[in-house]
Design a protein around this motif. Structure first.
Motif, mmCIF file in Angstrom:
data_model
loop_
_atom_site.group_PDB
_atom_site.id
_atom_site.type_symbol
_atom_site.label_atom_id
_atom_site.label_comp_id
_atom_site.label_asym_id
_atom_site.label_seq_id
_atom_site.Cartn_x
_atom_site.Cartn_y
_atom_site.Cartn_z
ATOM 1 N N ALA A 34 0.829 -1.205 0.000
ATOM 2 C CA ALA A 34 0.000 0.000 0.000
ATOM 3 C C ALA A 34 0.864 1.255 0.000
ATOM 4 C CB ALA A 34 -0.920 -0.006 1.220
ATOM 5 N N ARG A 37 2.391 1.805 -3.453
ATOM 6 C CA ARG A 37 1.401 2.285 -4.418
ATOM 7 C C ARG A 37 1.421 3.805 -4.537
ATOM 8 N NH1 ARG A 37 -3.753 4.133 -4.134
ATOM 9 N NH2 ARG A 37 -5.154 3.638 -5.878
ATOM 10 N N SER A 38 1.799 4.505 -3.464
ATOM 11 C CA SER A 38 1.772 5.968 -3.457
ATOM 12 C C SER A 38 3.096 6.596 -3.907
ATOM 13 C CB SER A 38 1.419 6.467 -2.054
ATOM 14 O OG SER A 38 2.401 6.045 -1.116
ATOM 15 N N CYS A 40 4.646 6.506 -7.052
ATOM 16 C CA CYS A 40 4.535 7.172 -8.355
ATOM 17 C C CYS A 40 3.387 6.556 -9.144
ATOM 18 C CB CYS A 40 5.844 7.072 -9.141
ATOM 19 S SG CYS A 40 6.310 5.372 -9.554
ATOM 20 N N LYS A 41 3.057 7.175 -10.275
ATOM 21 C CA LYS A 41 1.941 6.707 -11.093
ATOM 22 C C LYS A 41 2.205 5.308 -11.649
ATOM 23 C CE LYS A 41 0.260 11.244 -12.565
ATOM 24 N NZ LYS A 41 -0.025 12.138 -13.717
ATOM 25 N N TRP A 43 3.984 2.862 -10.365
ATOM 26 C CA TRP A 43 3.812 1.842 -9.334
ATOM 27 C C TRP A 43 2.336 1.679 -8.987
ATOM 28 C CZ3 TRP A 43 8.165 1.316 -5.186
ATOM 29 C CH2 TRP A 43 9.400 1.223 -5.850
ATOM 30 N N ARG A 44 1.609 2.797 -8.946
ATOM 31 C CA ARG A 44 0.171 2.708 -8.655
ATOM 32 C C ARG A 44 -0.540 1.922 -9.747
ATOM 33 N NH1 ARG A 44 -0.926 7.702 -8.691
ATOM 34 N NH2 ARG A 44 -0.562 8.075 -6.467
ATOM 35 N N VAL A 47 0.135 -1.812 -9.304
ATOM 36 C CA VAL A 47 -0.611 -2.395 -8.174
ATOM 37 C C VAL A 47 -2.086 -2.524 -8.504
ATOM 38 C CG1 VAL A 47 -1.322 -2.040 -5.792
ATOM 39 C CG2 VAL A 47 1.052 -1.606 -6.453
ATOM 40 N N ASP A 48 -2.674 -1.435 -9.030
ATOM 41 C CA ASP A 48 -4.111 -1.438 -9.308
ATOM 42 C C ASP A 48 -4.451 -2.277 -10.536
ATOM 43 O OD1 ASP A 48 -4.300 0.239 -7.166
ATOM 44 O OD2 ASP A 48 -4.646 2.058 -8.339
#
Length: 495
Positions: A34, A37-38, A40-41, A43-44, A47-48
């Motif tokens: 979690a 995930r925050s 960079c874009k 990595w987000r 994850v998503d």
């Protein structure tokens, strides 16, 4: 053409980079994932896009059996080299707490177990073998809550909460008539002290009422005079019957592992109540004497606890803003086993009745709460097939017991393992095995069903059926009352 080839190469390189990044990220525990995930874009998106915070292997199903002193895990066996190891038998919990116990709830890898109902709970993690004894609540007594549930999200916090849902107020027992009569006789004796002698009561008796038994005459005299007395004040026999339910505010008992204490927490209602107390009482209590469940099911998702409650409604209790909302259940058939769970990333409601399976998912778009039919199917052919052939069918899942030796990998191929075809011809005279819901696969559109301990995985999108195995423990004594009380699909996740 060269420019197009270069562009495709760049896309392939980017996809390869994303795959490698996702492969690294998926090895992180939930809290670290979690946080990642925050960063960079990219990595987000990794994850998503691959739902890494959601995808955790379903390890099996914890099952409570009727009149049996412990739960068991029904699962594909794990080899000794499996990492992280799962203690299927929960032997890490001290024996003094495992005399007669069961699983009450499961939430994101943690189990809530009752050891000394209703005031002694244990929260444990079978993957890490960590456990904690929940302190006894002051003034706790049997029957003071409808159910105990677990709230835990390892991606947000390492702490958990235990939530008790209050019971619907029951109608008070009728007043003790003997006590009321004694009070009225006492009042009669006080009035007789100053009363003049009169035989009007004697001459008003019907023919044949006077007997040689003076005691009977005296009793008749007293009964006649009691009827002439004004009634003694009696309390309201049901002061709660017209009260809204759930009330506003709805005060719940909540234990927090952060503070180590029980506290009262008030939730404000949004929208309308489910009804009034006397309407809620028309729905039978959740605790069944036979094939349960003894408390209704619940699911915790995205900061809210969804609890199936007496009165045919689901309460959405939000722990982010301390509000709750009443959602009318899509179905409520008496004596049928209802199951509230999670299907992929949605709250779902399932019911089986006379081999008819129905599953709804909850649509919460734009603030609305409505159930959408996901599946409706007749499982009579499947139930008949399992009932007729269960002795010849061999599934890879087993109930782990003390002398069980793992034989193969714990990984279950939900797309290919143990698929079987069902004959469409049904013999009306053959006893059809009833199916009940064991639970839902949290990350696939699969429902687990059990019929006389034979368990199948039913795919809601394709109607494909997989036979998993027999969920009856060898140590479970034979009786006509044998069956399943409650069951919880367990996902393996490190916290």
């Amino acid at each position: 053409m060269a420019r197009q080839s270069t562009h495709e190469d760049e896309k392939a390189a980017a996809a390869l980079h994303e795959d490698a990044l996702a492969d690294v990220l998926r090895r992180l525990p939930p809290r670290s994932l979690a946080a990642a995930r925050s960063v960079c874009k990219a990595w987000r998106a990794a994850v998503d896009g691959r739902a890494l915070l959601l995808l955790h292997p379903v390890r099996g199903v914890f099952v409570n059996y009727v009149d049996h002193d412990r739960p068991h895990l029904f699962a594909r066996p794990s080899p000794p080299s499996a990492v992280p190891g799962i203690d299927d038998l929960l032997d890490f919990i001290p024996k003094e707490y495992r005399r007669w116990w069961s699983v009450l709830d499961h939430c994101n890898g943690l189990l809530l177990c009752d050891m000394e109902w209703p005031s002694r709970f244990i929260v444990c993690n079978p993957a890490t073998r960590q456990w904690a004894l929940v302190p006894q609540r002051a003034g706790a007594k049997q029957g003071d809550h409808e159910g105990a549930y677990l709230v835990f999200d390892p991606a947000v916090s390492p702490h958990y909460e235990v939530v008790l849902i209050p019971v619907v107020p029951e109608k008070p027992p009728p007043p003790d008539r003997r006590k009321v009569d004694e009070e009225r006789r006492a009042l009669l004796r006080e009035q007789e002290k100053d009363a003049e002698f009169c035989l009007d009561w004697f001459f008003s008796l019907p023919d044949g009422a006077v007997t040689a038994n003076n005691d009977n005459v005296e009793e008749t005299h007293q009964a006649h005079q009691i009827q002439q007395l004004p009634s003694v004040e009696e309390p309201d026999d049901d002061p709660c019957r017209l009260m809204e339910w759930p009330p506003v505010p709805w005060t719940l008992q909540v234990f927090s592992s952060r503070t180590g204490q029980w506290e009262e927490k008030a939730f404000v209602r949004e929208d309308e109540p489910a009804g009034i107390v006397q309407d809620m009482r028309l729905d039978p209590p959740s605790k069944s004497l036979f094939h349960g469940p003894r408390q209704w099911y619940a699911v915790y998702l995205q900061g809210a606890l969804y609890v199936h409650c007496r009165g045919s409604f689901v309460a959405r209790i939000s722990f982010t803003d301390d509000k709750y909302r009443v959602i009318k259940a899509p179905a409520n058939i008496e004596y049928a086993k209802l199951y509230v769970g999670r299907l992929e990333n949605r709250v779902c409601f399932g019911i089986t009745h006379e081999c008819q399976l129905r599953v709804w998912t909850l649509n919460e778009s734009y603030g609305k709460m409505e159930w959408v039919m996901k599946c409706q199917d007749d499982l009579m052919h499947c139930a008949k097939h399992v009932g007729e052939n269960s002795r010849e069918m061999h599934g890879a899942w087993i109930v782990k017991e003390e002398d069980t030796v793992p034989k193969e990998s714990s990984e279950w191929d939900s797309d290919n393992d143990d698929i079987f075809e069902v004959n469409d011809k049904v013999d009306a005279e053959f006893y059809v095995n009833q199916f009940d819901i064991l639970g839902f696969h949290q990350y696939k559109e699969v429902v687990f069903l059990v019929g006389h301990f034979g368990v199948v995985a039913y795919h809601l999108d394709t109607s494909k059926v997989q036979y998993l195995g027999n969920a009856r423990p060898e140590c479970y004594y034979l009786s006509h009352s044998n069956g399943v009380y409650e069951s919880f699909v367990y996902d393996r996740r490190s916290c």
